[in-house]
Scaffold this motif. Structure first.
Motif, PDB file in Angstrom:
ATOM      1  N   THR A 170      19.728 -54.372  26.412  1.00 32.86           N
ATOM      2  CA  THR A 170      18.476 -53.832  25.886  1.00 32.86           C
ATOM      3  C   THR A 170      17.611 -54.920  25.267  1.00 32.86           C
ATOM      4  O   THR A 170      16.542 -54.624  24.740  1.00 32.86           O
ATOM      5  N   THR A 171      18.057 -56.157  25.301  1.00 33.68           N
ATOM      6  CA  THR A 171      17.317 -57.268  24.712  1.00 33.68           C
ATOM      7  C   THR A 171      16.717 -58.140  25.804  1.00 33.68           C
ATOM      8  O   THR A 171      17.390 -58.486  26.773  1.00 33.68           O
ATOM      9  N   ASP A 172      15.441 -58.488  25.646  1.00 40.83           N
ATOM     10  CA  ASP A 172      14.753 -59.316  26.648  1.00 40.83           C
ATOM     11  C   ASP A 172      14.865 -60.799  26.334  1.00 40.83           C
ATOM     12  O   ASP A 172      15.085 -61.606  27.239  1.00 40.83           O
ATOM     13  N   LEU A 173      14.704 -61.155  25.051  1.00 36.46           N
ATOM     14  CA  LEU A 173      14.690 -62.564  24.667  1.00 36.46           C
ATOM     15  C   LEU A 173      15.577 -62.802  23.451  1.00 36.46           C
ATOM     16  O   LEU A 173      15.646 -61.963  22.544  1.00 36.46           O
ATOM     17  N   PHE A 174      16.242 -63.951  23.446  1.00 37.12           N
ATOM     18  CA  PHE A 174      17.005 -64.401  22.283  1.00 37.12           C
ATOM     19  C   PHE A 174      16.412 -65.726  21.818  1.00 37.12           C
ATOM     20  O   PHE A 174      16.199 -66.632  22.631  1.00 37.12           O
ATOM     21  N   ILE A 175      16.147 -65.805  20.529  1.00 38.17           N
ATOM     22  CA  ILE A 175      15.613 -67.041  19.956  1.00 38.17           C
ATOM     23  C   ILE A 175      16.379 -67.341  18.667  1.00 38.17           C
ATOM     24  O   ILE A 175      17.053 -66.457  18.123  1.00 38.17           O
ATOM     25  N   PRO A 176      16.305 -68.581  18.149  1.00 37.73           N
ATOM     26  CA  PRO A 176      16.984 -68.889  16.882  1.00 37.73           C
ATOM     27  C   PRO A 176      16.509 -67.983  15.753  1.00 37.73           C
ATOM     28  O   PRO A 176      15.331 -67.614  15.681  1.00 37.73           O
ATOM     29  N   LEU A 177      17.411 -67.634  14.849  1.00 39.40           N
ATOM     30  CA  LEU A 177      17.124 -66.682  13.779  1.00 39.40           C
ATOM     31  C   LEU A 177      15.975 -67.142  12.892  1.00 39.40           C
ATOM     32  O   LEU A 177      15.098 -66.341  12.535  1.00 39.40           O
ATOM     33  N   LYS A 178      15.946 -68.409  12.533  1.00 40.10           N
ATOM     34  CA  LYS A 178      14.890 -68.884  11.622  1.00 40.10           C
ATOM     35  C   LYS A 178      13.503 -68.710  12.237  1.00 40.10           C
ATOM     36  O   LYS A 178      12.540 -68.349  11.544  1.00 40.10           O
ATOM     37  N   LEU A 179      13.370 -68.973  13.529  1.00 42.21           N
ATOM     38  CA  LEU A 179      12.070 -68.793  14.180  1.00 42.21           C
ATOM     39  C   LEU A 179      11.708 -67.319  14.264  1.00 42.21           C
ATOM     40  O   LEU A 179      10.533 -66.950  14.104  1.00 42.21           O
ATOM     41  N   ALA A 180      12.684 -66.461  14.500  1.00 45.06           N
ATOM     42  CA  ALA A 180      12.417 -65.025  14.534  1.00 45.06           C
ATOM     43  C   ALA A 180      11.940 -64.537  13.169  1.00 45.06           C
ATOM     44  O   ALA A 180      11.040 -63.691  13.076  1.00 45.06           O
ATOM     45  N   GLN A 181      12.538 -65.063  12.107  1.00 47.82           N
ATOM     46  CA  GLN A 181      12.101 -64.677  10.761  1.00 47.82           C
ATOM     47  C   GLN A 181      10.671 -65.115  10.491  1.00 47.82           C
ATOM     48  O   GLN A 181       9.904 -64.395   9.842  1.00 47.82           O
ATOM     49  N   THR A 182      10.294 -66.266  10.997  1.00 45.27           N
ATOM     50  CA  THR A 182       8.922 -66.756  10.821  1.00 45.27           C
ATOM     51  C   THR A 182       7.944 -65.892  11.602  1.00 45.27           C
ATOM     52  O   THR A 182       6.894 -65.488  11.080  1.00 45.27           O
ATOM     53  N   LEU A 183       8.266 -65.580  12.851  1.00 45.99           N
ATOM     54  CA  LEU A 183       7.375 -64.768  13.685  1.00 45.99           C
ATOM     55  C   LEU A 183       7.213 -63.365  13.123  1.00 45.99           C
ATOM     56  O   LEU A 183       6.114 -62.795  13.166  1.00 45.99           O
ATOM     57  N   GLY A 184       8.298 -62.793  12.606  1.00 37.37           N
ATOM     58  CA  GLY A 184       8.252 -61.433  12.101  1.00 37.37           C
ATOM     59  C   GLY A 184       7.866 -61.329  10.643  1.00 37.37           C
ATOM     60  O   GLY A 184       7.936 -60.229  10.083  1.00 37.37           O
ATOM     61  N   ASP A 185       7.449 -62.449  10.038  1.00 36.41           N
ATOM     62  CA  ASP A 185       7.101 -62.475   8.625  1.00 36.41           C
ATOM     63  C   ASP A 185       8.239 -61.865   7.794  1.00 36.41           C
ATOM     64  O   ASP A 185       8.030 -61.025   6.919  1.00 36.41           O
ATOM     65  N   ALA A 186       9.464 -62.282   8.137  1.00 34.17           N
ATOM     66  CA  ALA A 186      10.660 -61.749   7.474  1.00 34.17           C
ATOM     67  C   ALA A 186      11.538 -62.909   7.033  1.00 34.17           C
ATOM     68  O   ALA A 186      12.686 -63.036   7.451  1.00 34.17           O
ATOM     69  N   LYS A 187      10.988 -63.771   6.172  1.00 32.39           N
ATOM     70  CA  LYS A 187      11.726 -64.938   5.721  1.00 32.39           C
ATOM     71  C   LYS A 187      12.986 -64.526   4.981  1.00 32.39           C
ATOM     72  O   LYS A 187      12.962 -63.668   4.110  1.00 32.39           O
ATOM     73  N   ASN A 188      14.114 -65.155   5.369  1.00 29.69           N
ATOM     74  CA  ASN A 188      15.421 -64.887   4.739  1.00 29.69           C
ATOM     75  C   ASN A 188      15.801 -63.417   4.812  1.00 29.69           C
ATOM     76  O   ASN A 188      16.380 -62.848   3.884  1.00 29.69           O
ATOM     77  N   GLU A 189      15.481 -62.786   5.941  1.00 28.69           N
ATOM     78  CA  GLU A 189      15.822 -61.382   6.131  1.00 28.69           C
ATOM     79  C   GLU A 189      16.487 -61.173   7.500  1.00 28.69           C
ATOM     80  O   GLU A 189      16.238 -61.926   8.436  1.00 28.69           O
ATOM     81  N   VAL A 190      17.299 -60.147   7.590  1.00 32.18           N
ATOM     82  CA  VAL A 190      17.925 -59.727   8.848  1.00 32.18           C
ATOM     83  C   VAL A 190      17.840 -58.212   8.924  1.00 32.18           C
ATOM     84  O   VAL A 190      17.608 -57.535   7.911  1.00 32.18           O
ATOM     85  N   THR A 191      18.009 -57.672  10.117  1.00 27.02           N
ATOM     86  CA  THR A 191      18.001 -56.209  10.268  1.00 27.02           C
ATOM     87  C   THR A 191      19.396 -55.657  10.513  1.00 27.02           C
ATOM     88  O   THR A 191      19.654 -54.483  10.258  1.00 27.02           O
ATOM     89  N   THR A 192      20.285 -56.493  11.024  1.00 30.56           N
ATOM     90  CA  THR A 192      21.641 -56.036  11.339  1.00 30.56           C
ATOM     91  C   THR A 192      22.647 -57.113  10.953  1.00 30.56           C
ATOM     92  O   THR A 192      22.418 -58.298  11.207  1.00 30.56           O
ATOM     93  N   ILE A 193      23.746 -56.693  10.351  1.00 33.82           N
ATOM     94  CA  ILE A 193      24.857 -57.601  10.040  1.00 33.82           C
ATOM     95  C   ILE A 193      26.055 -57.175  10.890  1.00 33.82           C
ATOM     96  O   ILE A 193      26.524 -56.030  10.781  1.00 33.82           O
ATOM     97  N   TYR A 194      26.509 -58.068  11.733  1.00 33.30           N
ATOM     98  CA  TYR A 194      27.646 -57.796  12.619  1.00 33.30           C
ATOM     99  C   TYR A 194      28.930 -58.245  11.926  1.00 33.30           C
ATOM    100  O   TYR A 194      29.019 -59.379  11.456  1.00 33.30           O
ATOM    101  N   VAL A 195      29.926 -57.374  11.902  1.00 31.37           N
ATOM    102  CA  VAL A 195      31.143 -57.616  11.120  1.00 31.37           C
ATOM    103  C   VAL A 195      32.367 -57.544  12.018  1.00 31.37           C
ATOM    104  O   VAL A 195      32.497 -56.644  12.861  1.00 31.37           O
TER     105      VAL A 195
END
Length: 492
Positions: free
Chosen positions: A260-285
């Motif tokens: 269901t995912t089209d693109l994977f990018i490094p987490l830090k760049l995703a946080q910058t693009l999404g204006d979500a600095k130091n944030e995540v939506t899912t924690i995999y355990v």
């Protein structure tokens, strides 16, 4: 003596022995087939779950998305700058987090420190909606008599009088409009230092390479196979998200079904693009012990309030479609049917053996008259039944394995519909959720297999021996009760 007599008696009663063996064989074959298909169902369900949250993930931690503020729609919006040119091209990217409310990155470390947790990795799910196209400015035209006066300014004509000439009409705007294309796709920011856990763990790089652990800010991307085919991307292609140019370094294919995912990018760049600095939506355990997942879930919920912990068992309950239906049938109806048929096969074998003993009254009575003790007669009957059971077991294994391989060769397609709810539904509201945590449903297609394990073969052998012992026990008990006088009375 025992072996010679056993061989001779089985040779004399081939037809009866074959009937008993075939009865046991059918019951054992059904058990093998049902067990193998059930194992295939479990394997298919595991593939479905892995396609959502990655191989090795035991649970996810998310947080339900809060309702939008009063007066706010919470939906995407686009702003374009107005220009005076008659045809203006516009392009804008709307980047939104999806799959639940954002969590602080520090929670990843906190979750990893909980009792029973082996490792934890954060990921950020984004939805990018790109709108590009052009506006064309219309022209105001005023009709005066039989002639028409055109102007590119909407304020030239005067109401009721056009441009002041007699007989003029109302000014009308002609032409103009807008032509825009909308492209929406999903992006997941992954922790490049821990790629063995999380959404990228369920993908296999089929072209190019994956991220390096040092490339936390590298402007590179791994593209899913389906999206790469749609956009004709290959290793070395480039694309832009909100003014940031990315280079494709790898093409990833899901281990099973569809991603269901089209693109994977490094987490830090995703946080910058999404204006979500130091944030995540899912924690995999990943848990230290797969048997203690429910305990670890309670541990996380009690120590980290406000979060939703979703295990594979929770997600499995949302799987519907033909896979779920077939799995339920194999688990309930199939297993009970195999038990009933096997029990019937054992009973028939026991009755046939007992009946055969009844027809051998003179034989066993004569043997006792010659000095055979009851235990020796019983051993003879049990030995014959054991041979019948082993023959039935061999035939059953052959038939069952053949049926299982036939299922694998045909590989019937089963569909799995994965329901997810807003704000962290599914396995933590992963990449499959729509923008803003809206409810979505993904349909995956799985090829069914029926693997035959050594455990299943061992079970079949055990059943064959058990069937022989049951039949032999009943026949032996009947034979042990015979007396020499019974043989004399049966002589005509």
């Amino acid at each position: 003596m025992f072996g010679i007599y056993l061989k001779r008696e089985l040779g004399r009663r081939k037809k009866a022995a074959l009937v008993i063996a075939l009865g046991l064989a059918l019951g054992i074959a059904l058990v093998i087939t049902v067990s193998s298909v059930s194992a295939g169902m479990s394997k298919a369900q595991d593939k479905v779950l892995q396609s959502l949250y990655g191989l090795g993930t035991d649970m996810t931690v998310t947080k339900a998305r809060s309702a939008p503020a009063s007066g706010g729609s919470g939906g995407p919006s686009f702003k374009f700058g107005a220009k005076s040119s008659s045809s203006t091209k516009q392009s804008s990217d709307r980047v939104m987090t999806q799959g639940g409310q954002a969590l602080k990155s520090t929670l990843v470390t906190k979750v990893a420190g909980q009792k029973g947790v082996a490792s934890a990795v954060g990921a950020l799910s984004l939805n990018v909606t790109k709108v590009d196209g052009s506006f064309t400015q219309g022209k105001a035209k005023t009709t005066t008599g039989s002639s028409t006066t055109g102007s590119t300014s909407g304020g030239q004509g005067q109401p009721g009088g056009g441009s002041g000439s007699s007989g003029g009409g109302q000014p009308q705007v002609q032409g103009g409009g807008a032509d825009f294309n909308v492209n929406s796709y999903s992006v997941v920011g992954v922790d490049v230092a821990h790629q063995g856990l999380g959404p990228l763990a369920s993908m296999k790089i089929t072209s190019g390479r994956t991220f390096t652990s040092a490339g936390t800010t590298s402007k590179v991307a791994v593209v899913g196979t389906s999206y790469a085919k749609e956009k004709k991307y290959k290793v070395g292609s480039t694309f832009t998200i909100s003014g940031t140019k990315f280079t494709v370094i790898g093409i990833a294919t899901p281990d099973s079904s569809e991603s269901t995912t089209d693109l994977f990018i490094p987490l830090k760049l995703a946080q910058t693009l999404g204006d979500a600095k130091n944030e995540v939506t899912t924690i995999y355990v990943k848990a230290t012990d797969s048997q203690q997942i429910s305990t670890v879930k309670k541990e996380i919920q009690s120590n980290i309030s406000g979060t939703t912990v979703t295990t594979s068992a929770d997600l499995a309950s949302t799987v519907s479609g033909s896979l779920s239906t077939a799995s339920s049938l194999a688990t309930s109806v199939g297993k009970w049917l195999s038990v009933a048929v096997l029990a019937a096969a054992f009973l028939v074998a026991a009755l046939l053996t007992s009946s055969a003993v009844s027809r051998r009254v003179r034989e066993f009575g004569t043997l006792k008259a010659l000095g055979w003790p009851s235990r020796k007669v019983t051993r003879q009957v049990v030995g014959e039944s054991m041979v019948n059971g082993l023959i039935g077991g061999a035939l059953g294994i052959a038939i069952g394995v053949g049926a299982a391989y036939a299922v694998t060769a045909v590989s019937p397609k089963l569909t799995a519909q994965l329901g997810s709810t807003g704000g962290g539904g599914g396995m933590g509201g992963g990449p499959g959720d729509g923008p803003g945590g809206q409810s979505t449903q993904n349909t995956l297609e799985i090829a069914l297999t029926a693997p035959v394990s050594l455990t299943t073969i061992a079970l079949a052998v055990g059943l064959a021996v058990t069937g022989g012992l049951i039949a032999g026990a009943m026949g032996g008990w009947r034979a042990s009760r015979m007396r020499p006088a019974d043989a004399l009375r049966s002589v005509s």
